[in-house]
Structures are given as structure tokens and as C-alpha cells.
Design a protein around this motif. Structure first.
Motif, PDB file in Angstrom:
ATOM      1  N   GLU A 173       0.820  -1.204   0.000  1.00 44.31           N
ATOM      2  CA  GLU A 173       0.000   0.000   0.000  1.00 44.31           C
ATOM      3  C   GLU A 173       0.859   1.261   0.000  1.00 44.31           C
ATOM      4  N   LYS A 174       2.030   1.160   0.643  1.00 47.04           N
ATOM      5  CA  LYS A 174       2.918   2.329   0.725  1.00 47.04           C
ATOM      6  C   LYS A 174       3.821   2.462  -0.500  1.00 47.04           C
ATOM      7  N   TYR A 175       3.855   1.453  -1.346  1.00 48.58           N
ATOM      8  CA  TYR A 175       4.730   1.512  -2.526  1.00 48.58           C
ATOM      9  C   TYR A 175       4.124   2.452  -3.564  1.00 48.58           C
ATOM     10  N   THR A 176       4.899   3.419  -3.992  1.00 48.34           N
ATOM     11  CA  THR A 176       4.415   4.422  -4.951  1.00 48.34           C
ATOM     12  C   THR A 176       5.138   4.359  -6.292  1.00 48.34           C
ATOM     13  N   GLY A 177       6.084   3.425  -6.435  1.00 46.12           N
ATOM     14  CA  GLY A 177       6.819   3.330  -7.682  1.00 46.12           C
ATOM     15  C   GLY A 177       6.036   2.593  -8.751  1.00 46.12           C
ATOM     16  N   PRO A 178       6.573   2.534  -9.963  1.00 48.42           N
ATOM     17  CA  PRO A 178       5.900   1.813 -11.054  1.00 48.42           C
ATOM     18  C   PRO A 178       5.807   0.312 -10.747  1.00 48.42           C
ATOM     19  N   VAL A 179       4.625  -0.249 -10.914  1.00 45.70           N
ATOM     20  CA  VAL A 179       4.413  -1.665 -10.639  1.00 45.70           C
ATOM     21  C   VAL A 179       5.168  -2.525 -11.648  1.00 45.70           C
ATOM     22  N   ARG A 180       5.295  -2.056 -12.870  1.00 41.85           N
ATOM     23  CA  ARG A 180       5.948  -2.847 -13.912  1.00 41.85           C
ATOM     24  C   ARG A 180       7.434  -3.074 -13.620  1.00 41.85           C
ATOM     25  N   GLN A 181       8.006  -2.280 -12.718  1.00 43.02           N
ATOM     26  CA  GLN A 181       9.410  -2.440 -12.380  1.00 43.02           C
ATOM     27  C   GLN A 181       9.632  -3.492 -11.289  1.00 43.02           C
ATOM     28  N   LEU A 182       8.553  -4.025 -10.733  1.00 45.69           N
ATOM     29  CA  LEU A 182       8.668  -5.050  -9.696  1.00 45.69           C
ATOM     30  C   LEU A 182       8.800  -6.429 -10.326  1.00 45.69           C
ATOM     31  N   GLN A 183       9.312  -7.349  -9.555  1.00 45.67           N
ATOM     32  CA  GLN A 183       9.424  -8.727 -10.030  1.00 45.67           C
ATOM     33  C   GLN A 183       8.049  -9.391 -10.053  1.00 45.67           C
ATOM     34  N   ASP A 184       7.964 -10.499 -10.778  1.00 43.99           N
ATOM     35  CA  ASP A 184       6.695 -11.202 -10.942  1.00 43.99           C
ATOM     36  C   ASP A 184       6.092 -11.601  -9.601  1.00 43.99           C
ATOM     37  N   VAL A 185       6.938 -12.043  -8.659  1.00 44.12           N
ATOM     38  CA  VAL A 185       6.421 -12.515  -7.372  1.00 44.12           C
ATOM     39  C   VAL A 185       5.756 -11.378  -6.602  1.00 44.12           C
ATOM     40  N   ASP A 186       6.337 -10.186  -6.660  1.00 41.14           N
ATOM     41  CA  ASP A 186       5.722  -9.038  -5.982  1.00 41.14           C
ATOM     42  C   ASP A 186       4.423  -8.625  -6.657  1.00 41.14           C
ATOM     43  N   ARG A 187       4.430  -8.605  -7.985  1.00 36.22           N
ATOM     44  CA  ARG A 187       3.212  -8.212  -8.698  1.00 36.22           C
ATOM     45  C   ARG A 187       2.088  -9.217  -8.457  1.00 36.22           C
ATOM     46  N   PHE A 188       2.462 -10.502  -8.340  1.00 34.05           N
ATOM     47  CA  PHE A 188       1.448 -11.529  -8.060  1.00 34.05           C
ATOM     48  C   PHE A 188       0.844 -11.321  -6.678  1.00 34.05           C
ATOM     49  N   LEU A 189       1.685 -11.047  -5.681  1.00 25.86           N
ATOM     50  CA  LEU A 189       1.184 -10.855  -4.321  1.00 25.86           C
ATOM     51  C   LEU A 189       0.355  -9.568  -4.219  1.00 25.86           C
ATOM     52  N   MET A 190       0.717  -8.562  -4.981  1.00 28.47           N
ATOM     53  CA  MET A 190      -0.079  -7.337  -5.000  1.00 28.47           C
ATOM     54  C   MET A 190      -1.480  -7.612  -5.542  1.00 28.47           C
ATOM     55  N   GLU A 191      -1.570  -8.491  -6.531  1.00 27.48           N
ATOM     56  CA  GLU A 191      -2.884  -8.854  -7.069  1.00 27.48           C
ATOM     57  C   GLU A 191      -3.691  -9.661  -6.056  1.00 27.48           C
ATOM     58  N   LEU A 192      -3.014 -10.509  -5.298  1.00 29.05           N
ATOM     59  CA  LEU A 192      -3.719 -11.275  -4.265  1.00 29.05           C
ATOM     60  C   LEU A 192      -4.277 -10.350  -3.183  1.00 29.05           C
ATOM     61  N   CYS A 193      -3.574  -9.263  -2.915  1.00 31.95           N
ATOM     62  CA  CYS A 193      -4.055  -8.310  -1.912  1.00 31.95           C
ATOM     63  C   CYS A 193      -5.398  -7.702  -2.312  1.00 31.95           C
ATOM     64  N   LYS A 194      -5.717  -7.695  -3.591  1.00 29.07           N
ATOM     65  CA  LYS A 194      -6.969  -7.104  -4.066  1.00 29.07           C
ATOM     66  C   LYS A 194      -8.157  -8.038  -3.889  1.00 29.07           C
ATOM     67  N   ILE A 195      -7.915  -9.302  -3.593  1.00 22.82           N
ATOM     68  CA  ILE A 195      -9.012 -10.265  -3.400  1.00 22.82           C
ATOM     69  C   ILE A 195      -9.585 -10.070  -2.000  1.00 22.82           C
ATOM     70  N   GLU A 196     -10.865  -9.727  -1.920  1.00 21.60           N
ATOM     71  CA  GLU A 196     -11.498  -9.481  -0.627  1.00 21.60           C
ATOM     72  C   GLU A 196     -11.665 -10.796   0.141  1.00 21.60           C
ATOM     73  N   ASN A 197     -11.396 -10.724   1.441  1.00 16.14           N
ATOM     74  CA  ASN A 197     -11.561 -11.879   2.344  1.00 16.14           C
ATOM     75  C   ASN A 197     -10.792 -13.105   1.829  1.00 16.14           C
TER      76      ASN A 197
END
Length: 258
Positions: A173-197
Motif C-alpha cells: 500500500e505504501k509503494y508508490t513506484g511503477p508496478v511494472r518495475q517489480l518482479q513477478d512474485v511481488d506483482r502476483f502478491l499485489m494482485e492477491l491483496c486485491k481479493i477481498e476476504n
């Protein structure tokens, strides 16, 4: 008796010791050179296939050579050619977190920035390589959206291990940089954070997946407990307790326990 002079003692001590029978012993092996291992008696010769990458070890106890001939290993066939070694390397190979596959369109020399812990990144990387599901498909299958097939108990258990923690959610939530610059594992976990409950959905579906097995396991135990409860109310069991009471009182006669 003649006394030995100092000169004679000196001459005797300077003489070299006699060689052992058979001549000069062979020199020891050079450092760094391993002696060739002999095949244990009764065991077939096996083809040695090197994976080429560092693998996570399988922790087992090696059978001593003198016991192999007495075990089933003496007649075991070598099935290394029947195994998909590429799949083993993909799942069990140890890959540095900094060498995770880079996002499409970026240079292989710049795999991306890693936010999560390196150990967690390795576990998430294994999940991505074995499950081959993106976060969108996971969300659909967790919520049974559009009649999607539920996840297996194996996938749910693995997903339970890698689900984002409270600290990781706060970090993303505190990360403000470009998402495309992150590794696949971080981008995957960021997407999981969007799943409610997410945690509740995993727990519920895991319970539904394991419930039939738990019923089959607990049913015999419950049946035995029910039969034991019925035995308590039978006259024969009551009579047994009466005998035990009488014997106990007799043995403890005259004491505080009688």
C-alpha cells in the motif's frame, strides 16, 4: 659384559629403519582427489545424471553398504531415464530471488525490484511455476465465479502459505513506484491483496475439500466411541465394576482407602 660407547650408540641411531615387507608403501592420494567408490555387493550400477543447477536436497538416511544386499535395494531398477528431470529442476531447483524471470519487455539483466523477503519470494516463485495460475483465475476459483472449478486441497494449502501477511499488505500500500518495475512474485502478491476476504475464502474452500476425508477418518473413531458408551450401560459391565469395588475394598481394608 662390554659397555656400549657413545660412538656405537650414535652409529646405531643413525641407521635407517628397515623397510616393511612388500617394498615401499604407496603415497597417499593428493588433496582434492576423491577415491573412486565401489558399487556395494549385489547392487546394480546406476547412471549418474547431474542436474546442472543447485537443487533442494531430500533428507533421508543412507543405507549402509553392508546392508544393501539384504534389502530390496539390491534388486531395484534404475529409473532415472523414466523421470522428467526438467520438471524436477523447475520445481525443486534453487533459484536466487534476484534471478526471477523478468517482466516482458524488460532486459534480462534487470529482473526488477524485489520488495518481499527473499525466502518468501522463493516460495511464491515455486507456486507460480507449479500452479500456473494468475491472481485473476485464483479469485474466480475461490469465489466459484462463472461456475469455475474449485481449487484442489494441494493448491489451497500452498496458497495458504504464500498469502500476503498484514505487513506485506501495508508494504504494498505504501509503494508508490511503477508496478511494472517489480518482479513477478511481488506483482502476483499485489494482485492477491486485491481479493477481498482472501484468508476466509481459502479456509472455507479448504474445509470443504478436506471434509470428506476427515469424515472417513473420524467415522470409525466415532463408531468405537458409541459402542463403548453402550457397553457402559450393560449389566455385565456394571457387575464388573461391582467386583472391582469389592476386591478393592477388601485389599484396602483397615486403611483410609478401604
Amino acid at each position: 659384559m662390554e659397555q656400549l660407547t657413545d660412538d656405537s650408540l650414535e652409529n646405531e641411531s643413525s641407521e635407517p629403519a628397515p623397510l616393511p615387507p612388500g617394498g615401499v608403501p604407496p603415497p597417499p592420494p593428493m588433496m582434492g582427489l576423491a577415491m573412486a567408490q565401489e558399487i556395494p555387493p549385489g547392487m546394480k550400477k546406476r547412471l549418474e545424471v547431474k542436474p546442472g543447477v543447485k537443487m533442494r536436497p531430500l533428507h533421508w538416511s543412507k543405507v549402509p553398504n553392508n546392508k544393501i544386499q539384504e534389502s530390496l535395494w539390491s534388486s531395484a531398477d534404475d529409473l532415472i531415464r523414466s523421470i522428467d528431470t526438467n520438471r524436477l529442476k523447475e520445481v525443486y531447483g534453487i533459484i536466487s530471488a534476484q534471478r526471477t524471470t523478468a517482466p516482458q519487455g524488460s532486459s534480462s539483466q534487470h529482473p526488477g525490484k524485489l520488495l518481499m523477503d527473499a525466502d518468501k519470494a522463493r516460495i511464491v516463485g515455486i507456486f507460480l511455476s507449479s500452479g500456473r495460475m494468475d491472481a485473476k483465475e485464483i479469485a474466480q476459483r475461490l469465489s466459484n465465479e462463472d461456475g469455475a472449478q474449485p481449487l484442489s486441497a494441494e493448491h489451497l494449502t500452498a496458497l495458504q502459505r504464500i498469502q500476503p501477511t498484514a505487513d506485506e499488505r501495508s508494504m504494498y500500500e505504501k509503494y508508490t513506484g511503477p508496478v511494472r518495475q517489480l518482479q513477478d512474485v511481488d506483482r502476483f502478491l499485489m494482485e492477491l491483496c486485491k481479493i477481498e476476504n482472501l484468508a476466509s475464502l481459502i479456509d472455507i474452500q479448504l474445509l470443504l475439500a478436506e471434509f470428506p476425508h476427515q469424515v472417513r477418518t473420524l467415522k470409525p473413531l466415532l463408531q468405537n466411541m458409541t459402542r463403548a458408551c453402550k457397553e457402559v450401560f450393560k449389566p455385565s459391565f456394571k457387575r464388573l465394576l461391582e467386583y472391582l469395588l469389592a476386591i478393592g475394598n477388601f485389599l484396602n481394608c483397615g486403611s483410609a482407602k478401604g
